[in-house]
Write an enzyme that holds these catalytic residues in place. Structure first.
Site, PDB file in Angstrom:
ATOM      1  N   THR A  50       0.839  -1.203   0.000  1.00  0.00           N
ATOM      2  CA  THR A  50       0.000   0.000   0.000  1.00  0.00           C
ATOM      3  C   THR A  50       0.873   1.253   0.000  1.00  0.00           C
ATOM      4  O   THR A  50       2.016   1.225   0.497  1.00  0.00           O
ATOM      5  CB  THR A  50      -0.897  -0.007   1.258  1.00  0.00           C
ATOM      6  OG1 THR A  50      -1.411   1.305   1.474  1.00  0.00           O
ATOM      7  CG2 THR A  50      -0.138  -0.394   2.520  1.00  0.00           C
ATOM      8  N   ASP A  51       0.327   2.354  -0.507  1.00  0.00           N
ATOM      9  CA  ASP A  51       1.070   3.627  -0.473  1.00  0.00           C
ATOM     10  C   ASP A  51       1.240   4.123   0.964  1.00  0.00           C
ATOM     11  O   ASP A  51       2.078   4.990   1.229  1.00  0.00           O
ATOM     12  CB  ASP A  51       0.374   4.692  -1.339  1.00  0.00           C
ATOM     13  CG  ASP A  51      -1.048   5.026  -0.913  1.00  0.00           C
ATOM     14  OD1 ASP A  51      -1.593   4.360   0.003  1.00  0.00           O
ATOM     15  OD2 ASP A  51      -1.629   5.971  -1.485  1.00  0.00           O
ATOM     16  N   GLU A  52       0.454   3.560   1.901  1.00  0.00           N
ATOM     17  CA  GLU A  52       0.513   4.045   3.289  1.00  0.00           C
ATOM     18  C   GLU A  52       1.860   3.757   3.950  1.00  0.00           C
ATOM     19  O   GLU A  52       2.187   4.350   4.975  1.00  0.00           O
ATOM     20  CB  GLU A  52      -0.641   3.453   4.113  1.00  0.00           C
ATOM     21  CG  GLU A  52      -1.977   3.801   3.493  1.00  0.00           C
ATOM     22  CD  GLU A  52      -3.189   3.510   4.361  1.00  0.00           C
ATOM     23  OE1 GLU A  52      -3.051   3.501   5.596  1.00  0.00           O
ATOM     24  OE2 GLU A  52      -4.270   3.302   3.784  1.00  0.00           O
ATOM     25  N   TYR A  59      -1.326  -0.522  11.141  1.00  0.00           N
ATOM     26  CA  TYR A  59      -1.585  -1.181   9.847  1.00  0.00           C
ATOM     27  C   TYR A  59      -0.441  -0.928   8.872  1.00  0.00           C
ATOM     28  O   TYR A  59       0.158  -1.861   8.337  1.00  0.00           O
ATOM     29  CB  TYR A  59      -2.910  -0.685   9.240  1.00  0.00           C
ATOM     30  CG  TYR A  59      -3.039  -0.968   7.755  1.00  0.00           C
ATOM     31  CD1 TYR A  59      -3.145  -2.273   7.281  1.00  0.00           C
ATOM     32  CD2 TYR A  59      -3.031   0.074   6.808  1.00  0.00           C
ATOM     33  CE1 TYR A  59      -3.252  -2.534   5.905  1.00  0.00           C
ATOM     34  CE2 TYR A  59      -3.134  -0.178   5.446  1.00  0.00           C
ATOM     35  CZ  TYR A  59      -3.242  -1.490   4.999  1.00  0.00           C
ATOM     36  OH  TYR A  59      -3.335  -1.746   3.643  1.00  0.00           O
ATOM     37  N   LYS A  81       2.410  -3.437   7.151  1.00  0.00           N
ATOM     38  CA  LYS A  81       2.585  -3.611   5.700  1.00  0.00           C
ATOM     39  C   LYS A  81       4.025  -3.270   5.291  1.00  0.00           C
ATOM     40  O   LYS A  81       4.610  -3.937   4.443  1.00  0.00           O
ATOM     41  CB  LYS A  81       1.596  -2.733   4.927  1.00  0.00           C
ATOM     42  CG  LYS A  81       0.136  -3.124   5.074  1.00  0.00           C
ATOM     43  CD  LYS A  81      -0.198  -4.501   4.525  1.00  0.00           C
ATOM     44  CE  LYS A  81      -0.168  -4.570   3.027  1.00  0.00           C
ATOM     45  NZ  LYS A  81      -0.626  -5.911   2.524  1.00  0.00           N
TER      46      LYS A  81
END
Ligand code: NAD
Ligand code: TYD
Length: 361
Positions: free
Chosen positions: A140-142, A165, A169
């Site tokens: 994810t870009d997060e 989260y 990741k």
């Protein structure tokens, strides 16, 4: 013919991907392994459940023995790892399962792939793998953290995750990278921006707002609602993953995004207007702790090197998505009839205008 292990294939993106792949590559075998947590739903897959090239197995990616059996029985040559705990708000409440599934689960899959794909399984240091095998980690870009008012995420940026989260990741990305560097395991990592589309669980912004609007319930906007996300239709994400699977250069990371930045408030107002409801439903509520202000993707690596580009405009994608939820009220009712309302009441019990808290500047 590929034999692809899709993990988390009963979730939002995974189920869209399974269906996309069976249609696009009718000769591939898809083995969908999903633990069916609250987010996994076999109803998402009912129209393809009897496809002869599709197999569903209820299993947990942390279960080493089971993963070994699956790789052996189905002669898996490709892994697309979607399985994850995926919701930031839940990770703030209960971080541990995010670490066990997202990090340890990924490492179990990497170990299993390494064992089954090595040319010489008895040689601990063998870096040669069977032809055509690949481990694709869906990230994810997060993992990059948050952006200021300008700038875009590029693949070479340091990982600075802010939520449990995104930290889980990012950790998974690093262990996937390490297996490539240390053991030579063929892999790619994709980092996508926020997805929207059919079959998304109504804990995430867009389906939650659609569901609440349809029920004339308050629309809980965190903080000032000016946080920015870069929205991508799930169909475009599936296409991008397929492209990386076939054309991605070994060991490379690819960002996936639709050049489509919107504030949360813009999204909520668009849903209200499309459904003909009143903006008085909006309730500004206490902000999420550690809330990332802005995400935005530079997708030039995947567009120039692999030739992928998103097809959907946001205007058509969101219209189609809202219509999908209107046409599939039974799907939503089934989803929200279980533990969902317990979760909703716990997370949103304090909805009130007085709760507006300071937001990160
Ligand atoms: P989701 O929560 O809808 O689905 C996750 C699926 O994984 C569920 O079917 C669940 O049952 C399964 N699962 C959870 N723990 C498992 C375990 N231990 N073993 C086996 N299966 C397990 O998530 P999603 O939105 O479809 O996201 C899929 C992937 O894409 C995730 O890895 C997520 O981090 C990533 N991603 C999502 C978005 C987004 O906007 N939704 C954006 C970028 C990246
Ligand atoms: P979400 O869909 O949870 O995705 P992520 O946090 O992974 O980006 O949230 C998208 C944005 O919407 C995020 O800035 C938080 C905000 N949000 C609300 O304002 N209210 C809500 O009820 C939810 C679920 C999200």
């Amino acid at each position: 013919m590929k034999k692809i292990l899709v993990t988390g294939g009963a979730g939002f993106i995974g189920s869209n991907f399974v269906k996309y792949m069976l249609k696009k590559h009718p000769d591939y075998k898809i083995i969908n392994v999903d633990a069916l947590t609250y987010a996994g739903n076999l109803e998402n897959l009912k129209d393809i459940s009897d496809n002869k090239n599709y197999t569903f197995i209820k299993a947990d990616i942390r279960d080493r023995k089971k993963m070994d059996e699956i790789f052996f029985t189905y002669e898996i040559d490709t892994v697309v790892n979607f399985a994850a705990e995926s919701h930031v708000d839940r990770s703030i409440e209960e971080p541990e399962v995010f670490l066990t599934t997202n990090v340890i689960g990924t490492q179990v899959l990497l170990d299993t792939a390494k064992k089954h794909w090595k040319i010489n399984p008895d040689d601990k240091y063998c870096r040669k793998y069977k032809e055509g095998v690949k481990f694709l980690q869906i990230s994810t870009d997060e993992v990059y953290g948050e952006l200021g008012k300008t700038g875009l995420f590029v693949e070479t940026m340091p990982l600075l995750p802010n939520s449990p989260y995104s930290a889980s990741k990012a950790s998974a990305d690093l262990i996937v990278r390490a297996y490539n560097e240390t053991y030579g395991l063929p892999m790619n990592i994709t980092r996508c921006s926020n997805n929207y589309g059919p079959y998304q669980f109504p804990e995430k912004l867009i389906p939650l707002m659609i569901n609440n609007c349809l029920k004339d319930r308050d629309l809980p906007v965190y903080g000032d609602g000016m946080q920015i996300r870069d929205w991508l239709h799930v169909y475009d994400h599936c296409q991008a993953v397929d492209v990386v699977l076939h054309k991605g250069a070994d060991g490379e990371v690819y960002n996936i995004g639709g050049n489509n930045e919107k504030t949360n408030l813009e999204i909520v107002k668009l849903i209200i207007n499309t459904l003909g409801k009143s903006e008085s439903l909006i309730k500004f509520v206490k902000d999420r702790p550690g809330h990332d202000r802005r995400y935005a993707i530079d997708n030039s690596k995947i567009t120039t090197q692999l030739g992928w580009a998103p097809e959907y405009t946001f205007e058509e994608g969101i219209k189609e998505t809202i219509q999908w939820y209107l046409d599939n009220t039974e799907w939503i009712e089934n989803v929200v009839s279980g533990d969902y309302m317990k979760y909703y009441d716990k997370m949103y019990s304090n909805i009130s205008n007085e709760e507006v808290a300071a937001t990160k500047e």
